[in-house]
Design an enzyme around this catalytic site. Structure first.
Site, PDB file in Angstrom:
ATOM      1  N   HIS A 119      -2.430  26.255  14.475  1.00  0.00           N
ATOM      2  CA  HIS A 119      -2.825  26.443  15.951  1.00  0.00           C
ATOM      3  C   HIS A 119      -3.083  24.858  16.401  1.00  0.00           C
ATOM      4  O   HIS A 119      -3.783  24.700  17.587  1.00  0.00           O
ATOM      5  CB  HIS A 119      -3.889  27.255  16.392  1.00  0.00           C
ATOM      6  CG  HIS A 119      -3.414  28.613  15.845  1.00  0.00           C
ATOM      7  ND1 HIS A 119      -4.421  29.525  15.488  1.00  0.00           N
ATOM      8  CD2 HIS A 119      -2.339  29.271  15.663  1.00  0.00           C
ATOM      9  CE1 HIS A 119      -3.750  30.952  15.466  1.00  0.00           C
ATOM     10  NE2 HIS A 119      -2.560  30.411  15.525  1.00  0.00           N
ATOM     11  N   CYS A 127       0.894  15.920  26.526  1.00  0.00           N
ATOM     12  CA  CYS A 127       1.147  16.141  27.931  1.00  0.00           C
ATOM     13  C   CYS A 127       1.674  17.351  28.411  1.00  0.00           C
ATOM     14  O   CYS A 127       2.354  18.052  27.574  1.00  0.00           O
ATOM     15  CB  CYS A 127       2.259  14.897  28.450  1.00  0.00           C
ATOM     16  SG  CYS A 127       2.639  14.977  30.232  1.00  0.00           S
ATOM     17  N   CYS A 130       5.580  16.124  29.798  1.00  0.00           N
ATOM     18  CA  CYS A 130       6.514  15.457  29.060  1.00  0.00           C
ATOM     19  C   CYS A 130       6.258  15.603  27.464  1.00  0.00           C
ATOM     20  O   CYS A 130       5.377  16.289  27.103  1.00  0.00           O
ATOM     21  CB  CYS A 130       6.808  14.077  29.294  1.00  0.00           C
ATOM     22  SG  CYS A 130       5.537  12.971  28.833  1.00  0.00           S
ATOM     23  N   CYS A 150       3.943   9.766  31.861  1.00  0.00           N
ATOM     24  CA  CYS A 150       4.680  10.116  32.899  1.00  0.00           C
ATOM     25  C   CYS A 150       3.718  10.617  34.226  1.00  0.00           C
ATOM     26  O   CYS A 150       4.184  11.057  35.215  1.00  0.00           O
ATOM     27  CB  CYS A 150       5.373  11.530  32.872  1.00  0.00           C
ATOM     28  SG  CYS A 150       4.330  12.976  32.453  1.00  0.00           S
ATOM     29  N   SER A 189     -10.153  37.681  11.247  1.00  0.00           N
ATOM     30  CA  SER A 189      -9.850  38.876  11.591  1.00  0.00           C
ATOM     31  C   SER A 189      -8.608  39.520  11.539  1.00  0.00           C
ATOM     32  O   SER A 189      -8.540  40.692  11.639  1.00  0.00           O
ATOM     33  CB  SER A 189     -10.459  38.935  13.245  1.00  0.00           C
ATOM     34  OG  SER A 189      -9.950  38.156  13.767  1.00  0.00           O
TER      35      SER A 189
END
Ligand code: NAD
Ligand code: ZN
Length: 239
Positions: A119, A127, A130, A150, A189
């Site tokens: 994760h 970003c 981008c 960007c 869990s």
């Protein structure tokens, strides 16, 4: 319980390919709140309202406040004997892989090497427009954080509820689980998908399954051994 711990210890130490799959519970004794179970962040925050792309689109400032709060908390804690036991196991068994759902970086801090972070990691940003990605350890990150490439808004480089996992990362995890002879599942869990499905994949491939958790979980019925207890007390006993 003593016999279960002893049997688990033998299985783990006799393993040729050991996989550990960890969740928020392994960091609970370090002082990082879990999402579910006793003392979860749930009581204070509705996490599914914060850790989602929808929340970020609607109120990025609120989402960044939440992540700055988590950054602050995680920057002040460290690994515990459960993380340390997994570092030791990596040195003992011939092949070891650690798959974690945690974003807190504590496994790396403890010294685990073959680490798959399903994760993402709290100390990275990316970003929202981008492909820019960078490590950023500032606490807090001033709002609004802007992409140097960007001009778009930066976001935490973590997988939110409702988002897909990085395919290469997930494939690596599946491959480890399929080849494992023993899988040690600690402090999860087993409700967040697809991470939880790795347990079923391991079962299908014939691995011996060991669970360490304070409470029974969704996946408890398919485990060969389920140990009820604190990760920080149980795992060091495997070494
Ligand atoms: P979860 O919060 O859903 O469940 C935590 C589990 O840990 C529960 O089953 C609980 O009984 C168990 N537990 C609590 N304390 C324990 C202890 N001392 N020893 C053993 N077990 C203990 O966690 P999850 O399954 O990892 O899923 C939550 C999602 O939220 C994950 O995707 C994860 O990325 C994210 N999350 C990460 C962190 C972190 O990085 N530390 C913290 C909270 C949530
Ligand atoms: Zn950008």
């Amino acid at each position: 319980m003593e016999e279960l711990i002893e049997e688990a210890r033998k299985r783990v130490l006799g393993s040729k390919r050991l996989v550990a799959l960890t969740g928020a519970g392994i960091s609970a004794e370090s002082g990082v709140p879990t999402f579910r179970g006793k003392g979860g962040i749930w009581q204070r925050y509705k996490v599914t309202d914060l850790a989602t792309p929808h929340a970020f689109a609607k109120d990025p400032r609120l989402v960044w406040e939440f992540y700055n709060w988590r950054r602050d908390l995680i920057s002040k804690v460290t690994y515990n004997p459960a993380h340390k036991a997994l570092v030791d196991l990596e040195k003992i068994v011939p092949h070891f892989a650690l798959i974690t759902q945690n974003i807190d970086d504590l496994h790396r801090k403890a010294g685990s090497k073959n680490l798959i972070e399903l994760h993402g990691n709290i100390w990275w940003v990316k970003c929202s427009k981008c492909d820019y990605k960078a490590k950023d350890k500032r606490v807090p990150i001033p709002f609004p954080p802007i992409c140097p490439k960007c001009g778009g808004m930066l976001r935490p480089d973590v997988v939110w509820f409702g988002e897909f996992l990085d395919m290469d990362t997930l494939n690596m995890a599946v491959s480890e689980v399929e080849k494992a002879d023993t899988i040690l599942v600690v402090g999860t869990s087993a409700v967040v998908q697809p991470a939880a499905s790795l347990i079923g994949i391991g079962k299908k491939s014939g691995a011996f399954l060991i669970e360490v958790n304070l409470e029974p979980t969704e996946a408890t019925p398919i485990f060969d051994i389920s140990i009820r207890g604190r990760a920080g007390e149980i795992l060091p006993r495997f070494i």
